[in-house]
Write a protein that holds these residues in place. Structure first.
Motif, PDB file in Angstrom:
ATOM      1  N   UNK A 133       0.839  -1.202   0.000  1.00  0.00           N
ATOM      2  CA  UNK A 133       0.000   0.000   0.000  1.00  0.00           C
ATOM      3  C   UNK A 133       0.875   1.254   0.000  1.00  0.00           C
ATOM      4  N   UNK A 134       0.277   2.393  -0.366  1.00  0.00           N
ATOM      5  CA  UNK A 134       1.052   3.637  -0.415  1.00  0.00           C
ATOM      6  C   UNK A 134       1.742   3.982   0.904  1.00  0.00           C
ATOM      7  N   UNK A 135       1.167   3.545   2.022  1.00  0.00           N
ATOM      8  CA  UNK A 135       1.797   3.866   3.299  1.00  0.00           C
ATOM      9  C   UNK A 135       2.868   2.846   3.675  1.00  0.00           C
ATOM     10  N   UNK A 136       3.174   1.930   2.757  1.00  0.00           N
ATOM     11  CA  UNK A 136       4.235   0.961   3.021  1.00  0.00           C
ATOM     12  C   UNK A 136       3.752  -0.323   3.661  1.00  0.00           C
ATOM     13  N   UNK A 137       2.451  -0.437   3.896  1.00  0.00           N
ATOM     14  CA  UNK A 137       1.933  -1.685   4.456  1.00  0.00           C
ATOM     15  C   UNK A 137       2.038  -2.796   3.412  1.00  0.00           C
ATOM     16  N   UNK A 138       2.232  -4.010   3.894  1.00  0.00           N
ATOM     17  CA  UNK A 138       2.382  -5.177   3.030  1.00  0.00           C
ATOM     18  C   UNK A 138       1.268  -6.165   3.314  1.00  0.00           C
ATOM     19  N   UNK A 139       0.621  -6.652   2.245  1.00  0.00           N
ATOM     20  CA  UNK A 139      -0.408  -7.686   2.387  1.00  0.00           C
ATOM     21  C   UNK A 139       0.026  -8.900   1.568  1.00  0.00           C
ATOM     22  N   UNK A 140       0.068 -10.070   2.214  1.00  0.00           N
ATOM     23  CA  UNK A 140       0.437 -11.313   1.520  1.00  0.00           C
ATOM     24  C   UNK A 140      -0.671 -12.333   1.734  1.00  0.00           C
ATOM     25  N   UNK A 141      -1.129 -12.946   0.643  1.00  0.00           N
ATOM     26  CA  UNK A 141      -2.180 -13.967   0.755  1.00  0.00           C
ATOM     27  C   UNK A 141      -1.786 -15.204  -0.048  1.00  0.00           C
ATOM     28  N   UNK A 142      -1.972 -16.388   0.555  1.00  0.00           N
ATOM     29  CA  UNK A 142      -1.714 -17.647  -0.148  1.00  0.00           C
ATOM     30  C   UNK A 142      -2.939 -18.539   0.017  1.00  0.00           C
ATOM     31  N   UNK A 143      -3.420 -19.106  -1.092  1.00  0.00           N
ATOM     32  CA  UNK A 143      -4.576 -20.011  -1.051  1.00  0.00           C
ATOM     33  C   UNK A 143      -4.224 -21.323  -1.732  1.00  0.00           C
ATOM     34  N   UNK A 144      -4.704 -22.407  -1.165  1.00  0.00           N
ATOM     35  CA  UNK A 144      -4.441 -23.741  -1.709  1.00  0.00           C
ATOM     36  C   UNK A 144      -5.795 -24.419  -1.908  1.00  0.00           C
ATOM     37  N   UNK A 145      -6.219 -24.563  -3.159  1.00  0.00           N
ATOM     38  CA  UNK A 145      -7.506 -25.181  -3.451  1.00  0.00           C
ATOM     39  C   UNK A 145      -7.518 -26.654  -3.050  1.00  0.00           C
ATOM     40  N   UNK A 146      -8.657 -27.108  -2.530  1.00  0.00           N
ATOM     41  CA  UNK A 146      -8.766 -28.499  -2.066  1.00  0.00           C
ATOM     42  C   UNK A 146      -8.660 -29.492  -3.216  1.00  0.00           C
ATOM     43  N   UNK A 147      -7.886 -30.547  -3.029  1.00  0.00           N
ATOM     44  CA  UNK A 147      -7.704 -31.555  -4.074  1.00  0.00           C
ATOM     45  C   UNK A 147      -9.011 -32.179  -4.517  1.00  0.00           C
ATOM     46  N   UNK A 148      -9.960 -32.248  -3.572  1.00  0.00           N
ATOM     47  CA  UNK A 148     -11.221 -32.903  -3.893  1.00  0.00           C
ATOM     48  C   UNK A 148     -12.278 -31.936  -4.411  1.00  0.00           C
ATOM     49  N   UNK A 149     -11.958 -30.654  -4.510  1.00  0.00           N
ATOM     50  CA  UNK A 149     -12.938 -29.664  -4.975  1.00  0.00           C
ATOM     51  C   UNK A 149     -12.897 -29.560  -6.488  1.00  0.00           C
ATOM     52  N   UNK A 150     -14.092 -29.562  -7.094  1.00  0.00           N
ATOM     53  CA  UNK A 150     -14.165 -29.595  -8.556  1.00  0.00           C
ATOM     54  C   UNK A 150     -13.528 -28.371  -9.201  1.00  0.00           C
ATOM     55  N   UNK A 151     -13.708 -27.202  -8.570  1.00  0.00           N
ATOM     56  CA  UNK A 151     -13.193 -25.972  -9.180  1.00  0.00           C
ATOM     57  C   UNK A 151     -12.260 -25.270  -8.204  1.00  0.00           C
ATOM     58  N   UNK A 152     -11.322 -26.049  -7.710  1.00  0.00           N
ATOM     59  CA  UNK A 152     -10.414 -25.586  -6.662  1.00  0.00           C
ATOM     60  C   UNK A 152      -9.570 -24.394  -7.098  1.00  0.00           C
ATOM     61  N   UNK A 153      -9.065 -24.421  -8.338  1.00  0.00           N
ATOM     62  CA  UNK A 153      -8.190 -23.343  -8.810  1.00  0.00           C
ATOM     63  C   UNK A 153      -8.938 -22.010  -8.804  1.00  0.00           C
ATOM     64  N   UNK A 154     -10.194 -22.048  -9.277  1.00  0.00           N
ATOM     65  CA  UNK A 154     -10.984 -20.798  -9.296  1.00  0.00           C
ATOM     66  C   UNK A 154     -11.256 -20.335  -7.876  1.00  0.00           C
ATOM     67  N   UNK A 155     -11.532 -21.311  -6.992  1.00  0.00           N
ATOM     68  CA  UNK A 155     -11.807 -20.975  -5.594  1.00  0.00           C
ATOM     69  C   UNK A 155     -10.612 -20.287  -4.961  1.00  0.00           C
ATOM     70  N   UNK A 156      -9.419 -20.841  -5.187  1.00  0.00           N
ATOM     71  CA  UNK A 156      -8.206 -20.271  -4.597  1.00  0.00           C
ATOM     72  C   UNK A 156      -7.998 -18.845  -5.101  1.00  0.00           C
ATOM     73  N   UNK A 157      -8.160 -18.634  -6.391  1.00  0.00           N
ATOM     74  CA  UNK A 157      -7.934 -17.299  -6.974  1.00  0.00           C
ATOM     75  C   UNK A 157      -8.953 -16.292  -6.441  1.00  0.00           C
ATOM     76  N   UNK A 158     -10.216 -16.706  -6.419  1.00  0.00           N
ATOM     77  CA  UNK A 158     -11.273 -15.795  -5.974  1.00  0.00           C
ATOM     78  C   UNK A 158     -11.121 -15.446  -4.495  1.00  0.00           C
ATOM     79  N   UNK A 159     -10.812 -16.440  -3.680  1.00  0.00           N
ATOM     80  CA  UNK A 159     -10.642 -16.206  -2.240  1.00  0.00           C
ATOM     81  C   UNK A 159      -9.471 -15.253  -1.998  1.00  0.00           C
ATOM     82  N   UNK A 160      -8.369 -15.468  -2.710  1.00  0.00           N
ATOM     83  CA  UNK A 160      -7.187 -14.625  -2.521  1.00  0.00           C
ATOM     84  C   UNK A 160      -7.505 -13.187  -2.916  1.00  0.00           C
TER      85      UNK A 160
END
Lengths: 218, 258
Positions: free
Chosen positions: B36-63
């Motif tokens: 952010x402009x004030x120097x704050x840092x935001x880091x997000x990591x998501x790992x879609x569930x192996x058993x979820x049909x659309x895990x990749x989309x879920x991980x991206x959307x959640x992040x």
């Protein structure tokens, strides 16, 4: 260009315990036991093609037939597994065998915990072509299986070969399947592929396992 | 007195695991980083569930949803105490979950029956803002911070499940009870790393949930070099040396204060 060469943490491989619980009673004699033996070789070969599974999957074998139950093999890593050649003869002490398999799994979990080794949910995979001996405590064993499965402690698969008492199998486990003919090769391929998947990434439910092509649910 | 706005050098990579590739699945990990402009840092990591049909989309959307939520909230001012930070983080987790539920509903309405569980994913968040170091965790993976002296702190906890492959997801109904928070008001942070569980085996010591120092020392040093890039990081994650030990999707985000 910069190279990355950090030292990795040495965590022991997480383990995937699998007990093969095999009916070697007289009725399996001939083509059934020959096909089962071939299936075991397929199982070994397929597992050993996967470097991770070779290290993570552990196999124990309990047979039940003549002379009662035998723990033919204690838990051995898939990489070191050598498929045995089984002979068929005698009756079907199924209940006793199930109890031995359950005890093996419980003991293995304790070994893992004591050693600080992480593990996947263990599987017991039973193959039978008949019904338990009249005197075999199979109902009590079935109750134990149900209790463990309800507690999510393990998954018990029961595969019935032609002639098997499918009602008994369904009483023991909700995961009862009837084998198509003698499709042992396909059965063991499914098992090794499943174990390879389980020992790899996150698997929450049955839906992530390969399709069953060797038989049908009861 | 004029305070210097902190700036960060960030490397990040998410690569598909060999087991995913052989099953025809792409990468189901996703990472997002924002300064952010004030120097704050935001880091997000998501790992879609192996058993979820659309895990990749879920991980991206959640992040993306959780980063958006944090960005908007922090634009109106920095939380001043732990309770406020916890609310901000909780809000961010909720945003992610609502985004997944909403998307599932819209898909169903459009004729493609979808359940939010099809998007099941873990969600790890780390924020560094002024002297605050905060994190929220739903599911496995790890967040590690480094101090000026090089000391490492693990901000995440190991899951309650008996089994290594069972974890919590932001789509679970009890995800808030399962969430773990780290709220540190006066932290000495010169670096932050976030990784998905594919790398945990190599970077963390399972026995006591500590960071494996030789791994992180090297990686943070690498991230600080002017000639290092995310492409290098990606190549490393795809290397045989790494894939020999784990065939899961792998994510590593490295941020160092410059």
């Amino acid at each position: 260009m910069a190279t990355i060469d950090p030292e990795f943490a040495t965590n022991p491989d997480p383990r995937c315990a699998c007990v093969l619980l095999l009916d070697t009673s007289g009725s399996m004699n001939g083509t059934p036991i020959d096909s089962l033996n071939d299936g075991l070789k397929t199982f070994q070969q397929d597992l050993q093609e996967d470097a991770l599974a070779s290290r993570r999957v552990e196999i124990a074998i309990v047979t039940f037939g003549k002379d009662g139950c035998q723990t033919l093999q204690e838990f051995t890593s898939a990489g070191q597994f050598a498929a045995p050649t089984l002979q068929a003869d005698g009756g079907t002490p199924m209940g006793e065998a199930i109890n031995i398999a359950l005890d093996l799994v419980m003991a293995r979990k304790k070994t893992y915990k004591d050693a600080g080794v992480l593990y996947y949910q263990p599987w017991i995979f039973m193959i039978t072509d008949g019904a338990p001996n009249a005197t075999s405590p199979w109902r009590q064993a079935a109750q134990r299986v149900q209790a463990e499965m309800n507690a999510n402690a393990l998954t018990f698969f029961g595969v019935g070969v032609a002639g098997a008492d499918m009602e008994v199998l369904s009483t023991i486990t909700p995961r009862a399947l009837k084998l198509d003919g003698l499709k042992f090769r396909e059965l063991f391929l499914w098992l090794s592929q499943s174990q390879r998947r389980v020992s790899g990434t996150t698997v929450g439910e049955m839906t992530a396992l390969p399709k069953v092509g060797f038989g049908s649910p009861v | 007195m004029h305070a210097t706005i902190p700036s960060w050098r960030v490397l990040s990579a998410s690569v598909p695991g060999s087991s995913h590739l052989t099953r025809g699945l792409g990468c189901q990990d996703f990472n997002a980083v924002l300064t952010l402009p004030d120097g704050s840092l935001i880091v997000v990591v998501c790992d879609g569930a192996g058993s979820a049909k659309r895990a990749a989309e879920g991980a991206a959307l959640a992040a993306r949803s959780s980063v958006e939520s944090l960005e908007h909230r922090l634009a109106t001012g920095r939380p001043v105490n732990a309770d406020e930070w916890k609310l901000v983080l909780t809000d961010s987790l909720m945003h992610a979950r609502i985004a997944l539920v909403d998307f599932a509903t819209r898909q169903t309405d459009a004729g493609q029956p979808t359940d939010s569980i099809d998007f099941a994913t873990t969600l790890l968040i780390a924020v560094v803002s002024e002297r605050w170091l905060v994190a929220a965790q739903v599911g496995d993976g790890a967040i590690v911070s480094r101090s000026t002296s090089g000391g490492l702190s693990v901000l995440t906890v190991q899951g309650p499940s008996e089994y290594i492959n069972e974890t919590s997801f932001v789509t679970s109904s009890d995800f808030l009870q399962l969430a773990h928070f780290h709220l540190e008001p006066d932290a000495d942070v010169t670096g932050v790393a976030a990784l998905s569980d594919g790398l945990q085996l190599l970077a963390m010591r399972y026995a006591d949930n500590t960071a494996h120092a030789p791994f992180f020392a090297h990686m943070f040093e690498f991230a600080a070099r002017a000639d290092s890039s995310s492409a290098d990081l990606e190549e490393f994650l795809r290397s045989e040396r790494v894939c020999d030990r784990t065939d899961d999707d792998k994510t590593l985000v490295l941020a160092v204060r410059t």
